[in-house]
Design an enzyme around this catalytic site. Structure first.
Site, PDB file in Angstrom:
ATOM      1  N   THR A   1     -69.136  96.266 -23.747  1.00  0.00           N
ATOM      2  CA  THR A   1     -69.629  96.814 -25.010  1.00  0.00           C
ATOM      3  C   THR A   1     -70.846  96.047 -25.511  1.00  0.00           C
ATOM      4  O   THR A   1     -71.861  96.635 -25.919  1.00  0.00           O
ATOM      5  CB  THR A   1     -68.517  96.785 -26.071  1.00  0.00           C
ATOM      6  OG1 THR A   1     -67.368  97.477 -25.577  1.00  0.00           O
ATOM      7  CG2 THR A   1     -68.981  97.436 -27.363  1.00  0.00           C
TER       8      THR A   1
ATOM      9  N   SER B   1     -53.488  97.194   4.193  1.00  0.00           N
ATOM     10  CA  SER B   1     -54.475  96.113   4.260  1.00  0.00           C
ATOM     11  C   SER B   1     -53.870  94.770   4.638  1.00  0.00           C
ATOM     12  O   SER B   1     -54.607  93.820   4.916  1.00  0.00           O
ATOM     13  CB  SER B   1     -55.203  95.988   2.918  1.00  0.00           C
ATOM     14  OG  SER B   1     -54.300  95.663   1.889  1.00  0.00           O
TER      15      SER B   1
ATOM     16  N   LYS C   1     -61.005  91.755  -4.032  1.00  0.00           N
ATOM     17  CA  LYS C   1     -60.169  90.805  -3.287  1.00  0.00           C
ATOM     18  C   LYS C   1     -60.888  89.470  -3.077  1.00  0.00           C
ATOM     19  O   LYS C   1     -60.272  88.403  -3.136  1.00  0.00           O
ATOM     20  CB  LYS C   1     -59.768  91.417  -1.940  1.00  0.00           C
ATOM     21  CG  LYS C   1     -58.772  92.569  -2.055  1.00  0.00           C
ATOM     22  CD  LYS C   1     -58.504  93.205  -0.704  1.00  0.00           C
ATOM     23  CE  LYS C   1     -57.516  94.353  -0.823  1.00  0.00           C
ATOM     24  NZ  LYS C   1     -57.255  95.014   0.474  1.00  0.00           N
TER      25      LYS C   1
END
Length: 647
Positions: free
Chosen positions: A214, A550, A593
């Site tokens: 913002t 994964s 990650k």
């Protein structure tokens, strides 16, 4: 007066039908009395004028009774054509007829006077009310809408405004320049470039909460205004709204975002419009933002139907209004209302939406119209910088380890500042309200962390032991947050060859099982060992949910290490799907990650080669290797041979 005349008429001798004239003198008195009644009824002057008009003046002044009776007939019946002189036997009958006509005239006159009196009274009342209303309007025009009660309430509100208990710490330390926003250099540059263009783009900003989305949007508009290439005017508005609060009525009775129509009957339009049954359009926030920025925080929470309506406004750059009460031919409709109904309200603005959701969860039509910018999660060093900067703007001193301690418990800049503010309040309390030379100590922040019952954000840190057998760090992602997943495996020779058992924690999910079975096929090829000869147990510490494939390469390495008793360096983490042919396949969330690995203190990360474009640039504290096969993985992990390094 008329009542007196009626009484006088009834007292005239011979006025009743059953009475008879006894002599000429009685007739003369009766005629004289009747002329007296007429004189009272019309007035002496008007009676003379009336008699002259009806050619009865000479007859009225005659000394002959018959002539005077003819004069009465002409005057009472308003008929100048009466010329027949009354005979003595007809005189009583004629006088009775004259009396009845005079009585009817008197009665009618009485009723008319009563009605006229009432009408005059009512007109006087209306006149007084009208005068009072005019006076009220004049007083209102001179004094405005205020009165003693409204002024008293206004004074009370003014007094309340002077009472200030606190000021938001975040307002004090909120960045006012782009350079003060920490850890988002690439994102800030992308945001500025899209607004500085002569053709600015709608923008969607993705990222975790508390990283400056913002604030960056607000400052970006200020910076764009300063550039000659930008179409934004100096006074361009920045309208900020939270998407979670934008509620609307499907009937379009109320819509704060796009605008709505106040119908005169149900919704109470302005009084002057309601009185004339004229609907009043009320423009919304999109019109308030015309020529500037409309910033919608948490735009992913916006109602899907309202999102589609917003898309229409983005295309048309106007908002249209409709109402069954609007009549374009109504002369009472003001020009501005006609313009709003006929042309719509202008809504040419740039949309900036911020969200913590994954891009896949955002309306595809909205995404296709917007440029996308990703704000990165903050790492501990960046959180420390935010804390130190906030302390400077607050004017307080902090001990050396305070910022570092806070960085271990949050990755949000806003949360870090709030923790600092809590510790500042605690330090002031300990000094009995002394504000000079306040120092926030380590004990202050530790007490705040205990009060908030916080635990370190990064739960898995690389251990002091440099290598361990059968244990490796995998990588997981949830939203924009990456994390380290601890995977371990043990292998023992089976009691009977070919009857070994493979165990794993079922809570990790079905993809976890599939990855283990794929790993079994790969391990037989690269080791020559049949895992059926071993009892193998694979565990995801903490029962972590494995939603995708994964973790396949990490599982393969953990079992390989357990079978061959080769230790795995604990400063290493890996992500990637393993195929049964030993190839490392691409996975999602590589960018997040790697940040999760950095937070956990990992210094070496292995990712699929097909994900090389997802690797962040300019990583100084993490060595990233892009691999294609399990053989490359084994070379890097166990033999430290040359491998493909991400640039």
């Amino acid at each position: 007066m008329l009542k007196k005349l009626l009484k006088k008429l009834n007292k005239i001798p011979g006025s009743k039908l059953h009475e008879k004239l006894e002599n000429e003198e009685a007739v003369r008195r009766q005629v004289t009395a009747l002329f007296g009644v007429l004189s009272s009824l019309y007035g002496p002057d008007k009676l003379v004028l009336r008699a002259g008009k009806l050619e009865a003046l000479s007859l009225m002044r005659s000394s002959s009774v018959e002539d005077r009776i003819m004069a009465l007939q002409r005057i009472v019946f308003e008929n100048p054509a009466i010329e027949e002189r009354p005979t003595p036997d007809r005189i009583p009958e004629i006088l009775n007829e004259v009396e009845e006509q005079i009585a009817n005239t008197l009665a009618r006159k009485s009723v008319e006077e009563e009605l006229e009196r009432r009408v005059n009274d009512r007109m006087q009342e209306k006149h007084e009310d009208y005068i009072k209303e005019i006076r009220g309007q004049l007083v209102k025009e001179n004094a405005g809408p205020e009165n003693a009660q409204t002024l008293k309430k206004y004074a009370k509100l003014e007094k309340l405004d002077t009472i200030k208990l606190s000021k938001s710490t975040y307002e004090l330390v909120r960045p006012t320049e782009m350079d003060q926003i920490v850890g988002q250099e690439q994102s800030k540059r992308a945001l500025l470039s899209k607004l500085a263009s002569p053709y600015p783009q709608h923008i969607l900003i993705y990222g975790p909460p508390g990283v400056g989305k913002t604030t960056a949007a607000r400052i970006a508009l200020q910076e764009a205004v300063k550039l000659g290439s930008s179409p934004f005017a100096k006074e361009a508005p920045f309208v900020e709204v939270d998407g979670t609060t934008l509620r609307w009525d499907p009937r379009d009775i109320t819509n704060p975002l796009l605008g709505s129509v106040h119908d005169p009957i149900y919704q109470g339009a302005r009084r002057d419009l309601a009185d004339t049954a004229v609907p009043e359009p009320k423009p919304g926030l999109v019109t308030d933002a015309h020529g500037g920025i409309l910033f919608i925080d948490e735009i992913g929470e916006l109602d899907p139907v309202l999102q589609n309506k917003l898309l229409k406004v983005l295309e048309d750059k106007r908002v249209s209004f409709e109402s069954p009460y609007y009549d374009p031919d109504d002369a009472n409709v003001p020009k501005y209302i006609q313009k709003l109904f006929n042309e719509g309200a202008p809504a040419d603005f740039i949309l900036i939406g911020a969200t913590t959701r994954d891009p896949s969860e955002i309306n595809p039509a909205l995404r296709s119209r917007c440029a996308e910018i990703f704000f990165e999660p903050l790492v501990p060093d960046q959180v420390e910088t935010i804390v130190n900067g906030a302390a400077d703007r607050l004017g307080v001193q902090i001990e050396g380890e305070v910022a570092k301690t806070i960085s271990q418990y949050t990755i949000e800049g806003r949360k870090a500042v709030n923790l600092l503010a809590d510790a500042h309040g605690l330090a002031v309390y300990k000094t009995q309200g002394e504000l000079e030379n306040v120092t926030i100590g380590q004990d202050d922040i530790e007490e705040v962390l205990r009060m908030n019952r916080l635990v370190p954000y990064v739960k898995e840190k690389t251990e002091e032991v440099s290598e361990l057998t059968g244990k490796i760090h995998g990588l997981a992602v949830a939203g924009f947050m990456g994390s380290v997943l601890e995977i371990e495996a043990v292998a023992y020779p089976a009691a009977e060859a070919g009857k070994g058992r493979l165990r794993f924690n079922d809570t990790a999910g079905s993809m976890w099982k599939d990855s283990i079975f794929n790993a079994s096929a790969v391990l037989r090829r690269i080791t020559g060992k049949d895992i059926a000869d071993y009892d193998i147990h694979v565990n995801a510490v903490g029962g972590g949910k494995i939603d995708g494939p994964s973790a396949g390469v990490a599982i393969t390495l953990a079992i390989y290490s357990a079978l061959t008793e080769k230790p795995i360096p604990q400063n290493l983490a890996i992500t990637g799907e393993i195929s049964i042919q030993g190839r490392v396949k691409p996975v999602g969330g590589v960018f997040e990650k790697i940040f999760g690995a950095r937070q956990a203190g990992i210094t070496k990360v292995l990712v699929p080669h097909d994900n090389r474009r997802d690797v962040p640039a300019n990583l100084e504290d993490v060595e990233v290797h892009c691999v294609q096969t399990i053989d490359e993985v084994l070379n890097i992990v166990f033999e430290s041979q040359q491998a493909f390094v991400a640039s």
